[in-house]
Design a protein around this motif. Structure first.
Motif, mmCIF file in Angstrom:
data_model
loop_
_atom_site.group_PDB
_atom_site.id
_atom_site.type_symbol
_atom_site.label_atom_id
_atom_site.label_comp_id
_atom_site.label_asym_id
_atom_site.label_seq_id
_atom_site.Cartn_x
_atom_site.Cartn_y
_atom_site.Cartn_z
ATOM 1 N N THR A 35 11.526 4.533 9.500
ATOM 2 C CA THR A 35 11.151 3.165 9.149
ATOM 3 C C THR A 35 10.178 2.532 10.137
ATOM 4 O OG1 THR A 35 13.052 2.288 10.370
ATOM 5 C CG2 THR A 35 13.388 2.783 8.028
ATOM 6 N N LYS A 36 9.642 3.285 11.049
ATOM 7 C CA LYS A 36 8.822 2.717 12.123
ATOM 8 C C LYS A 36 7.347 2.548 11.765
ATOM 9 C CE LYS A 36 12.138 2.974 15.364
ATOM 10 N NZ LYS A 36 13.243 2.222 14.867
ATOM 11 N N SER A 37 6.891 3.191 10.719
ATOM 12 C CA SER A 37 5.456 3.184 10.444
ATOM 13 C C SER A 37 5.004 1.881 9.781
ATOM 14 C CB SER A 37 5.081 4.364 9.532
ATOM 15 O OG SER A 37 5.567 4.141 8.221
ATOM 16 N N LYS A 38 3.727 1.595 9.947
ATOM 17 C CA LYS A 38 3.107 0.446 9.271
ATOM 18 C C LYS A 38 3.217 0.618 7.755
ATOM 19 C CE LYS A 38 -1.351 -1.772 8.590
ATOM 20 N NZ LYS A 38 -2.306 -1.151 7.688
ATOM 21 N N GLN A 39 3.044 1.856 7.293
ATOM 22 C CA GLN A 39 3.126 2.130 5.858
ATOM 23 C C GLN A 39 4.517 1.808 5.308
ATOM 24 O OE1 GLN A 39 3.324 6.111 3.807
ATOM 25 N NE2 GLN A 39 1.165 5.575 3.473
ATOM 26 N N GLY A 41 6.603 -0.429 6.454
ATOM 27 C CA GLY A 41 6.689 -1.888 6.395
ATOM 28 C C GLY A 41 5.999 -2.431 5.160
ATOM 29 N N PHE A 42 4.825 -1.883 4.857
ATOM 30 C CA PHE A 42 4.110 -2.307 3.650
ATOM 31 C C PHE A 42 4.918 -1.973 2.402
ATOM 32 C CE2 PHE A 42 1.454 -1.369 0.012
ATOM 33 C CZ PHE A 42 0.681 -2.519 -0.094
ATOM 34 N N ARG A 43 5.447 -0.758 2.342
ATOM 35 C CA ARG A 43 6.203 -0.331 1.163
ATOM 36 C C ARG A 43 7.468 -1.168 0.975
ATOM 37 N NH1 ARG A 43 5.449 6.003 0.284
ATOM 38 N NH2 ARG A 43 7.533 5.730 -0.541
ATOM 39 N N GLU A 77 -3.319 -7.403 1.016
ATOM 40 C CA GLU A 77 -2.920 -6.303 1.890
ATOM 41 C C GLU A 77 -2.805 -5.043 1.036
ATOM 42 O OE1 GLU A 77 0.564 -5.175 5.097
ATOM 43 O OE2 GLU A 77 0.631 -7.103 4.069
ATOM 44 N N GLU A 79 -2.423 -0.503 0.830
ATOM 45 C CA GLU A 79 -1.984 0.745 1.462
ATOM 46 C C GLU A 79 -2.051 1.837 0.402
ATOM 47 O OE1 GLU A 79 -1.413 2.857 4.444
ATOM 48 O OE2 GLU A 79 -0.799 0.820 4.964
ATOM 49 N N TRP A 81 -0.897 6.207 -0.398
ATOM 50 C CA TRP A 81 -0.119 7.353 0.030
ATOM 51 C C TRP A 81 -0.090 8.390 -1.092
ATOM 52 C CZ3 TRP A 81 2.000 2.591 -1.097
ATOM 53 C CH2 TRP A 81 2.882 2.527 -2.168
#
Length: 124
Positions: A35-39, A41-43, A77, A79, A81
């Motif tokens: 859960t640490k990634s910026k992605q 957080g966006f998701r 914002e 993102e 994947w």
């Protein structure tokens, strides 16, 4: 193949189904501690968004693989994947062995949503 060569589609209906899939995947990643990634957080923010305030785009890049790009409005914002559609992959495996009664056939998957999405020129 680069992003400009992909054939993009926009999901204009059933966005809540996509967000439901995303919430399930987020829960899986939370259980794994990823859960640490910026992605991520966006998701998480995307999954909790009003379906009317998001734009969801897909490009099919393999039999069960999709490039996904999403935008949250009004701040725009964005993102992107890669999503591997394990549900569609499992359906195919079960069809090959003649089992079409399995509960996996009742689940909505990204391939189902891609099939109802509309071609678009991606402008993310």
């Amino acid at each position: 193949m680069n992003e400009n060569e992909l054939s993009w589609h926009e999901l204009v209906s059933k966005k809540e189904e996509f967000l439901h899939i995303l919430r399930i995947l987020n829960h899986y990643y939370e259980m794994r501690g990823e859960t640490k990634s910026k992605q991520f957080g966006f998701r998480r923010l995307l999954a909790d968004s009003d379906p009317n305030s998001v734009q969801i785009f897909f490009a099919k890049i393999g039999p069960f693989e999709y490039q996904v790009a999403c935008r949250i409005l009004p701040n725009e914002e964005t993102e992107s994947w890669i999503h591997v559609d394990g549900i569609a992959e499992e359906r195919e495996r079960l069809r090959q062995i003649g089992n079409t009664e399995h509960p996996v056939f009742s689940l909505v998957c990204l391939g189902d949503l891609f099939s109802i999405s509309v071609p678009t020129l991606l402008s993310i």
